[in-house]
Design an enzyme around this catalytic site. Structure first.
Site, PDB file in Angstrom:
ATOM      1  N   LYS A 195       0.833  -1.202   0.000  1.00 61.36           N
ATOM      2  CA  LYS A 195       0.000   0.000   0.000  1.00 61.36           C
ATOM      3  C   LYS A 195       0.866   1.249   0.000  1.00 61.36           C
ATOM      4  O   LYS A 195       1.851   1.332   0.723  1.00 61.36           O
ATOM      5  CB  LYS A 195      -0.908  -0.009   1.243  1.00 61.36           C
ATOM      6  CG  LYS A 195      -1.852   1.174   1.344  1.00 61.36           C
ATOM      7  CD  LYS A 195      -2.728   1.043   2.593  1.00 61.36           C
ATOM      8  CE  LYS A 195      -1.953   1.266   3.867  1.00 61.36           C
ATOM      9  NZ  LYS A 195      -2.833   1.229   5.051  1.00 61.36           N
ATOM     10  N   ASP A 225      -9.542   4.187  11.005  1.00 62.75           N
ATOM     11  CA  ASP A 225      -9.981   5.570  11.166  1.00 62.75           C
ATOM     12  C   ASP A 225     -11.149   5.847  10.218  1.00 62.75           C
ATOM     13  O   ASP A 225     -12.299   5.601  10.547  1.00 62.75           O
ATOM     14  CB  ASP A 225      -8.804   6.517  10.917  1.00 62.75           C
ATOM     15  CG  ASP A 225      -9.092   7.944  11.370  1.00 62.75           C
ATOM     16  OD1 ASP A 225     -10.255   8.252  11.682  1.00 62.75           O
ATOM     17  OD2 ASP A 225      -8.163   8.765  11.424  1.00 62.75           O
ATOM     18  N   ALA A 227     -11.544   4.276   7.364  1.00 64.45           N
ATOM     19  CA  ALA A 227     -11.773   2.976   6.694  1.00 64.45           C
ATOM     20  C   ALA A 227     -11.592   3.057   5.177  1.00 64.45           C
ATOM     21  O   ALA A 227     -11.917   2.098   4.472  1.00 64.45           O
ATOM     22  CB  ALA A 227     -13.155   2.412   7.028  1.00 64.45           C
TER      23      ALA A 227
END
Length: 319
Positions: A195, A225, A227
């Site tokens: 990521k 947080d 999402a």
């Protein structure tokens, strides 16, 4: 031992404090938390703390800066009231994501928070799953960084999955956490989502390292947080052939559109702990399951009082 300690719960963890005290066979300490119209905070213990070991329970979740100020003022109040020792039990340590200078001129706010807690008069800090374990090095006082991974592993073992399990880290930094969870679940492997984060709360899932085809995937992270990045990772897993996707995290921050995203997503379930209190909106979502860290924190308090190893706490969740 019990008569020499007082456990105070501030505004963000009232229910968790009550549960901790129930395990300790104690009544929560009486403390008055006032917020003036202009935002100024006044905190007064309503019982004597002279010569006692005081535990202040408070996650620095939304509103983060306000909950931090409550902790700092509560420490000062107890210190000036002649408390013998003050331990801050901060299940969720806010500002932990600012633990390094990722770019020029950025602050290291996690270090600043550590300095503030020490300056206010804290003698020890207990927290759960710091965003980066090395944040413990920002403190010059004893710091116990507990983990909910053993509890989460116990939860999934009891589900009795009959498919192959792959534990997935949503980024490279969480690979160690994924390995620890995989070690608690028999016959499970790990995978890592490659990521790239472009800016705060925005991440683009790139590639998958590992095999998830035909397996049940369990994504494990320290916090969720907004999402947004979680949803991207889930899509990648399904594209790569995952049969079902479960998600677990210690801290359910669930800001902004997070709850709606989770409710409308293809995940089977999001497992979180109660380090942060759930909103009414989150409680109404059947996909969000919550387990309690109260017993672990109560046993940690007992270990501190009895001067016994805190590391043995994780053996409580081996069944």
């Amino acid at each position: 031992m019990r008569e020499n300690i007082v456990v105070f719960g501030l505004s963000s963890n009232v229910e968790l404090t009550a549960e901790i005290c129930e395990h300790l066979d104690l009544k929560p300490g009486k403390i008055d938390v006032k917020h003036f119209a202009d935002g100024e905070i006044l905190i007064e213990p309503l019982e004597s703390v002279r010569g006692k070991h005081v535990y202040i329970v408070q996650s620095t979740s939304t509103p983060v800066s306000e909950t931090y100020m409550e902790v700092l003022i509560a420490i000062d109040a107890c210190k000036r009231a002649s408390a013998k020792e003050i331990t801050v039990v901060m299940p969720y340590f806010g500002y932990a994501r600012q633990d390094r200078k990722a770019r020029a001129r950025q602050p290291i706010s996690a270090k600043l928070m550590a300095n503030l807690l020490e300056t206010a008069g804290a003698d020890r800090v207990v927290t759960i799953d710091l965003h980066a374990p090395q944040i413990q090095g920002f403190f010059d006082i004893p710091t116990d960084d507990l983990t909910a991974v053993a509890m989460i592993g116990q939860y999934y073992r009891k589900k009795g999955f009959d498919q192959d399990i792959v534990v997935v880290s949503p980024d490279h930094g969480g690979a160690t956490r994924a390995r620890k969870l995989a070690d608690t679940i028999p016959n499970s492997s790990i995978a890592i989502i490659d990521k790239r984060r472009t800016k705060p709360n925005v991440a683009e899932a790139m590639n998958l390292i590992g095999e998830v085809d035909g397996k049940i995937a369990i994504v494990i992270d320290d916090m969720v947080d907004t999402a947004g990045s979680l949803m991207g990772g889930i899509n990648v897993l399904y594209e790569k052939g995952a049969k079902e996707v479960y998600c677990a995290c210690t801290h359910g921050i669930l800001s902004g559109p997070a709850v709606e995203r989770i409710a409308n997503s293809d995940i089977k379930e999001l497992l979180i702990t109660n380090t942060i209190s759930l909103s009414e909106e989150a409680k109404s979502v059947s996909k969000i399951k919550q387990i309690s860290v109260a017993y672990m924190l109560a046993k940690c308090i007992e270990a501190i009082q009895d001067h016994t190893p805190v590391s043995t706490l994780f053996d409580l969740f081996n069944d």
